[in-house]
Design an enzyme around this catalytic site. Structure first.
Site, PDB file in Angstrom:
ATOM      1  N   SER A 110      36.668  57.009  40.313  1.00 14.58           N
ATOM      2  CA  SER A 110      35.563  57.312  39.401  1.00 14.58           C
ATOM      3  C   SER A 110      36.086  57.771  38.043  1.00 14.58           C
ATOM      4  O   SER A 110      35.466  57.522  37.003  1.00 14.58           O
ATOM      5  CB  SER A 110      34.650  58.383  40.002  1.00 14.58           C
ATOM      6  N   LYS A 124      51.818  44.100  55.153  1.00 11.51           N
ATOM      7  CA  LYS A 124      53.091  43.977  55.853  1.00 11.51           C
ATOM      8  C   LYS A 124      54.203  43.781  54.829  1.00 11.51           C
ATOM      9  O   LYS A 124      54.047  43.044  53.858  1.00 11.51           O
ATOM     10  CB  LYS A 124      53.063  42.773  56.801  1.00 11.51           C
ATOM     11  N   LYS A 149      53.247  39.404  49.292  1.00 17.31           N
ATOM     12  CA  LYS A 149      54.124  38.263  49.563  1.00 17.31           C
ATOM     13  C   LYS A 149      54.140  37.870  51.041  1.00 17.31           C
ATOM     14  O   LYS A 149      54.455  36.725  51.377  1.00 17.31           O
ATOM     15  CB  LYS A 149      55.545  38.582  49.107  1.00 17.31           C
ATOM     16  N   SER A 169      63.325  38.655  43.720  1.00 16.78           N
ATOM     17  CA  SER A 169      63.537  39.951  43.083  1.00 16.78           C
ATOM     18  C   SER A 169      63.408  41.074  44.099  1.00 16.78           C
ATOM     19  O   SER A 169      63.637  42.236  43.788  1.00 16.78           O
ATOM     20  CB  SER A 169      62.528  40.155  41.952  1.00 16.78           C
ATOM     21  N   ASN A 192      60.565  41.483  46.826  1.00 21.07           N
ATOM     22  CA  ASN A 192      59.402  41.456  47.703  1.00 21.07           C
ATOM     23  C   ASN A 192      59.281  40.162  48.500  1.00 21.07           C
ATOM     24  O   ASN A 192      58.963  40.186  49.690  1.00 21.07           O
ATOM     25  CB  ASN A 192      58.127  41.696  46.904  1.00 21.07           C
ATOM     26  N   ASP A 236      33.034  40.403  38.993  1.00 23.73           N
ATOM     27  CA  ASP A 236      32.850  39.495  37.856  1.00 23.73           C
ATOM     28  C   ASP A 236      34.185  38.919  37.385  1.00 23.73           C
ATOM     29  O   ASP A 236      34.224  37.868  36.745  1.00 23.73           O
ATOM     30  CB  ASP A 236      32.207  40.238  36.687  1.00 23.73           C
ATOM     31  N   MET A 267      50.567  33.693  43.133  1.00 22.06           N
ATOM     32  CA  MET A 267      49.395  34.505  43.441  1.00 22.06           C
ATOM     33  C   MET A 267      48.227  34.138  42.524  1.00 22.06           C
ATOM     34  O   MET A 267      47.092  34.016  42.977  1.00 22.06           O
ATOM     35  CB  MET A 267      49.719  35.993  43.323  1.00 22.06           C
ATOM     36  N   GLU A 289      50.841  39.936  32.150  1.00 21.07           N
ATOM     37  CA  GLU A 289      52.267  39.642  32.063  1.00 21.07           C
ATOM     38  C   GLU A 289      52.977  40.769  31.332  1.00 21.07           C
ATOM     39  O   GLU A 289      52.346  41.625  30.708  1.00 21.07           O
ATOM     40  CB  GLU A 289      52.486  38.334  31.292  1.00 21.07           C
ATOM     41  N   ASN A 291      56.648  48.610  46.802  1.00 26.44           N
ATOM     42  CA  ASN A 291      58.071  48.759  47.104  1.00 26.44           C
ATOM     43  C   ASN A 291      58.843  49.312  45.905  1.00 26.44           C
ATOM     44  O   ASN A 291      59.623  48.619  45.256  1.00 26.44           O
ATOM     45  CB  ASN A 291      58.659  47.415  47.556  1.00 26.44           C
TER      46      ASN A 291
END
Length: 343
Positions: free
Chosen positions: A49, A68, A73, A99, A101, A193, A204, A225, A334
């Site tokens: 909030s 997991k 990933k 890299s 994950n 939205d 992803m 990015e 991580n």
């Protein structure tokens, strides 16, 4: 060789399979969801909030940091290895570069189905991620800290050991697995939205955009990015403007340091993702990461904090006020707690 588990795939092939069309479809994402759902978490959605008041919108965080292996990933990696062993039962191992994950996720997924796994990482990869990759059962190979050397080393291992390479992002099975995030998210918060997605190579972003648009065509998917990636410039030009060879950008967000989007993810992103791209600095990431630690009591890594920084940014403040309900992907947790980026 590890004992291979037997998985029961009770799903029907739907139209427009990616193997035939070299695209990812909403049907592919639904297939992936049916395959991986018994083995991955349905991660919670959390809110603040305090942040809602700060930004003047309702913000919903999809906490893939609870997934997991500690990141989203796991979804794509498991879908990729399940698809691989169903198509090529003779395969005995896989290799990737990461890299951190994706390496952890692929090691976990490979162990699930009895495959050997080798992960190439640069010498400056955080120790915590390297130790986790090994703990999930993978062989670790170190290379020089450049993107080109990571690819070169990975390709050499693939050829010498006769094992397939599984990309962290630029792979249709990976994208379909990552797209399951959006299916869950929109079932949890149907009124979204817009969704903000941290982007590296784009697996992803491509998967989420495919799934989200398949469910709710009017929804907007924005990428975030680190500075120097040039995504907005490329999207507005409609072409790949990145210099070669591919390189890493200088950022604390090690999960999104790759400058170029993938060859396979690029056309999907160009078609489905908004041309406006949030670009964040390390200082913005640290500020957002501290907020989440202190006020939301969640452990996230800098790449996740990039999405939080985007929603806290001036650019978000100036966007269409009609975007009232905004989703943010907390893509991983991580982080090396012994080397937090503000120390």
């Amino acid at each position: 060789m590890r004992k291979r588990l037997v998985f029961d795939f009770r799903f029907d092939p739907l139209e427009k399979k990616m193997s035939n069309n070299n695209v990812i479809t909403f049907s592919d994402v639904l297939d992936a969801k049916e395959k991986i759902s018994p083995y991955v978490h349905e991660c919670p959605v959390v809110t603040s909030s305090t942040l809602d008041k700060m930004v003047g919108r309702k913000v919903f965080f999809k906490a893939e940091s609870f997934q997991k292996t500690g990141s989203f990933k796991a979804r794509g990696a498991l879908n990729a290895v399940l698809s691989l062993v169903s198509k090529s039962p003779e395969v005995h191992g896989v290799v990737t570069h990461s890299s951190g994950n994706h390496g952890q996720a692929l090691a976990w997924a490979s162990n699930m189905v009895g495959l050997d796994c080798t992960v190439v990482v640069t010498k400056n990869t955080p120790k915590s991620k390297c130790e986790a990759i090994k703990a999930y059962g993978a062989d670790l190979v170190f290379c020089e800290p450049t993107y080109a050397d990571r690819i070169k080393t990975c390709n050499k291992i693939s050829e010498e050991r006769s094992i397939p390479y599984i990309s962290s992002s630029d792979d249709y099975d990976i994208m379909a697995g990552q797209g399951t995030i959006a299916v869950e998210f929109l079932s949890q918060v149907p009124d979204l939205d817009a969704v903000i997605v941290p982007v590296s190579v784009g697996g992803m972003a491509a998967g989420i955009a495919t799934a989200a648009k398949g469910i709710k065509p009017a929804i907007k998917v924005f990428m975030v990015e680190v500075e120097g990636k040039m995504s907005e410039e490329c999207l507005r030009a409609g072409e790949r403007l990145w210099p070669n060879p591919p390189r890493f950008l200088d950022s604390i967000a090690d999960g999104i340091r790759v400058q170029q989007l993938g060859e396979l993810t690029w056309p999907i992103i160009l078609k489905l993702v908004e041309k406006e791209v949030f670009s964040v600095k390390d200082a913005d990431i640290v500020k957002a990461m501290k907020f989440v630690f202190e006020r939301m009591k969640l452990v996230i890594e800098p790449t996740s904090a990039a999405g939080v920084a985007a929603v806290m940014s001036q650019r978000m403040a100036s966007m269409d006020p009609g975007l009232k309900n905004v989703g943010v992907i907390l893509c991983g947790g991580n982080v090396d707690i012994n080397h937090l980026p503000w120390y």
